[in-house]
Design a protein around this motif. Structure first.
Motif, short mmCIF file in Angstrom:
data_model
loop_
_atom_site.label_atom_id
_atom_site.label_comp_id
_atom_site.label_asym_id
_atom_site.label_seq_id
_atom_site.Cartn_x
_atom_site.Cartn_y
_atom_site.Cartn_z
N VAL A 358 0.93 -1.21 0.01
CA VAL A 358 0.12 0.04 0.11
C VAL A 358 1.12 1.15 -0.08
O VAL A 358 1.73 1.47 0.98
CB VAL A 358 -1.12 -0.12 1.15
N GLN A 359 0.71 2.22 -1.05
CA GLN A 359 1.42 3.31 -1.09
C GLN A 359 0.84 4.33 -1.95
O GLN A 359 0.15 4.05 -2.84
CB GLN A 359 2.87 3.01 -1.61
N GLY A 360 0.88 5.77 -1.54
CA GLY A 360 0.45 6.77 -2.22
C GLY A 360 -1.01 6.51 -2.51
O GLY A 360 -1.98 5.95 -1.72
N ASN A 361 -1.49 7.14 -3.67
CA ASN A 361 -2.77 7.29 -4.03
C ASN A 361 -3.03 5.94 -4.81
O ASN A 361 -2.36 5.23 -5.34
CB ASN A 361 -3.25 8.31 -4.91
N GLY A 370 0.74 -1.64 -8.54
CA GLY A 370 1.97 -1.34 -7.73
C GLY A 370 1.65 -0.74 -6.64
O GLY A 370 2.44 -0.31 -5.54
N ASN A 371 0.42 0.22 -6.38
CA ASN A 371 0.31 1.16 -5.27
C ASN A 371 -0.70 0.31 -4.42
O ASN A 371 -0.88 0.66 -3.12
CB ASN A 371 -0.47 2.13 -5.65
N ARG A 372 -1.61 -0.72 -4.78
CA ARG A 372 -2.41 -1.62 -3.89
C ARG A 372 -2.46 -2.81 -4.61
O ARG A 372 -3.38 -3.63 -5.05
CB ARG A 372 -3.95 -1.06 -4.17
N SER A 373 -1.16 -3.52 -4.23
CA SER A 373 -0.92 -4.82 -4.96
C SER A 373 -0.22 -5.69 -3.93
O SER A 373 0.11 -5.49 -2.88
CB SER A 373 0.41 -4.65 -6.04
N ILE A 374 -0.59 -7.07 -4.24
CA ILE A 374 0.04 -8.20 -3.86
C ILE A 374 1.20 -8.64 -4.51
O ILE A 374 0.98 -9.00 -6.14
CB ILE A 374 -0.97 -9.41 -3.38
N ILE A 375 2.43 -8.77 -3.93
CA ILE A 375 3.63 -8.92 -4.94
C ILE A 375 4.27 -10.08 -4.26
O ILE A 375 4.33 -10.51 -2.96
CB ILE A 375 4.56 -7.86 -4.87
#
Length: 515
Positions: A358-361, A370-375
């Motif tokens: 979880v990062q940024g908007n 890449g901002n609300r992802s499972i990696i």
């Protein structure tokens, strides 16, 4: 003053234009935690008044907006009182703004000054399947229209397949697309399915009779209660995909030959990445598909239709911020969060740990980028099953996307240039099929996402370091949501997934959490 556009049907959203650019898009589903949430039509949310207040207060808190020059309402012919809870000088209704909003939104997000735009989905006041000539700064010219309800017919295929669990009209099509890769085309089924897709009246008219006719023509007894399963189901879905593609080619080929223009695909059917890829290959043209081609992008499209921006619109990361961001310090204290270190994260990924990011908007659109992802690592052949069954809680046959640096994409995939929003599925190069098995679909393709450091520095650096240590510059990227919920919007939900699934690590805006 800012200008606000609101799309009110399923995948409801609000988009804000201010000082020459679209600065924010609010998808209502992220507030109510109901996937594809509608506002006041098509399975409307319960708290209509409440959600408008939440949207207004969110935009006031983030940007200081308390009054709008205009509020533009899509597919609407009256201004109901609850719209006026958002103060504005003028309220504008546009009853016919579905396909034109799709087309304008995608045109102004594209790199093209002029393009052939194909907008097709499950229907609207503007029909089902329209072809336009679009030129920035000018009104669209509609050159063809077809009454084929391809979007609705495609999702009905899912209602007839046992493997499509938790069937819903707005989620079934994506499941069918994953399932069809396991089947083969049955020649005797092609014509009946093509006739099914070309049926002119809406899918819901005489639906049971249509399904019975299809069943009789194919020679297999099936219905919504007596579903196909196993190899028969796979073959049915595969043949349906083939006929869906044929009907599209029948509709668009003459226009593509007549106009020497790049192609834009938009509308809900533009999520069919198999078709998107084949259109690019078949017609040897530049093809653009926006990240928000579904109805979630209609508010953005409405702004583009009315305002005709002079700059290319990039809304990739213009979604909402985390809604409970003031709780992060409490979680750091309670859950022993530490400042994130790329080297530590990469070592965990190499050891097959699964990471929530979880990062940024948030991203605007149905794909997490890449901002609300499972990696996780793509190297383990078991990772796909672990993600589907023990983290995402979804059907076994659904694939996962690779994320790769733009400069490396052709090393691993039969693809040149950007695929920034997971809208195409090129072949994985043969020498890498066994090396990155978690992102290879059964048909040898992958729904590629490319990235640059300017677009997302954290993800880019993560991939760079992973490549240094493993020799493979690819990671698995899937959306940070489970159990059919929307992409999450709170740290609270991130920890809920962390605690209740086999997710191993969390990266929350620069802080790292382990179990």
């Amino acid at each position: 003053m800012p200008i606000l556009a609101i799309h009110r049907a399923h995948n409801a959203s609000a988009a804000v234009y201010y000082k020459g650019e679209i600065i924010s898009v609010v998808e209502f589903e992220r507030f109510v935690n109901v996937k594809n949430a509608s506002f006041d039509s098509f399975e409307p949310i319960y708290g209509i008044q409440y959600i408008l207040e939440q949207v207004y207060n969110y935009l006031k808190s983030e940007y200081g907006f308390t009054h709008y020059e205009k509020v533009i309402l899509s597919e609407c012919n009256e201004i109901k009182e609850y719209y006026k809870t958002i103060p504005a000088d003028e309220y504008i209704t546009d009853s016919f703004s579905h396909h034109t909003a799709h087309a304008n939104g995608s045109l102004y997000q594209s790199p093209f000054e002029k393009a052939l735009i194909i907008s097709f989905d499950g229907g609207s006041p503007e029909g089902y399947f329209n072809i336009y000539i679009g030129e920035k700064g000018k009104d669209l010219e509609r050159i063809k229209s077809f009454s084929y309800d391809l979007g609705s017919c495609y999702h009905i295929i899912g209602a007839l397949c046992e493997e499509v669990k938790n069937y819903h009209v707005l989620t079934a099509a994506g499941k069918v697309l994953g399932l069809q890769s396991y089947g083969k085309v049955i020649e005797g089924w092609k014509q009946p399915l093509k006739e099914f897709f070309r049926y002119h009246t809406p899918y819901y008219h005489l639906l049971n009779e249509k399904i019975q006719k299809l069943s009789d023509s194919i020679g297999i007894n099936f219905s919504k209660t007596n579903k196909l399963s196993g190899e028969t189901s796979y073959n049915f879905a595969r043949t349906a995909q083939e006929m869906f593609e044929e009907v599209v080619y029948d509709c668009i080929t003459d226009s593509i030959k007549e106009y020497n223009l790049p192609i834009i695909l938009t509308g809900g059917c533009a999520l069919n990445i198999v078709l998107n890829t084949k259109v690019k290959e078949r017609y040897d043209r530049e093809v653009f598909v926006a990240p928000n081609s579904t109805d979630c992008g209609l508010a953005v499209g409405l702004l583009c239709k009315y305002l005709k921006p002079t700059q290319t619109v990039d809304i990739t990361y213009k979604g909402i911020t985390i809604l409970d961001k003031n709780t992060l310090m409490g979680y750091i204290e309670k859950r022993r969060g530490t400042e994130a270190n790329i080297d530590t994260i990469v070592n965990d990924l190499i050891n097959n740990k699964i990471l929530g990011v979880v990062q940024g908007n948030a991203e605007h659109g149905p794909r997490a980028l890449g901002n609300r992802s499972i990696i996780c690592s793509p190297l383990s052949p078991d990772m796909k099953d672990i993600l589907n069954l023990k983290v995402k809680h979804r059907e076994w046959y659904r694939p996962f996307a690779p994320i790769v640096r733009l400069e490396d994409v052709s090393e691993y995939f039969e693809w040149e240039g950007e695929s920034r929003w997971m809208n195409f599925c090129p072949k994985v190069r043969p020498e890498y099929i066994d090396k990155i098995p978690a992102v290879v679909h059964v048909d040898g393709t992958a729904r590629v996402q490319t990235i640059t450091r300017e677009q997302n520095s954290f993800m880019y650096d993560l991939i760079t370091e992973f490549k240094k240590k493993t020799g493979i510059g690819v990671l698995v990227n899937t959306s940070f949501n489970v159990d059919g919920k929307p992409i999450l919007s709170t740290y609270k939900d991130a920890f809920k997934v962390f605690d209740e699934t086999q997710l191993d690590r969390l990266y929350l805006d620069g802080y790292y959490f382990t179990k």
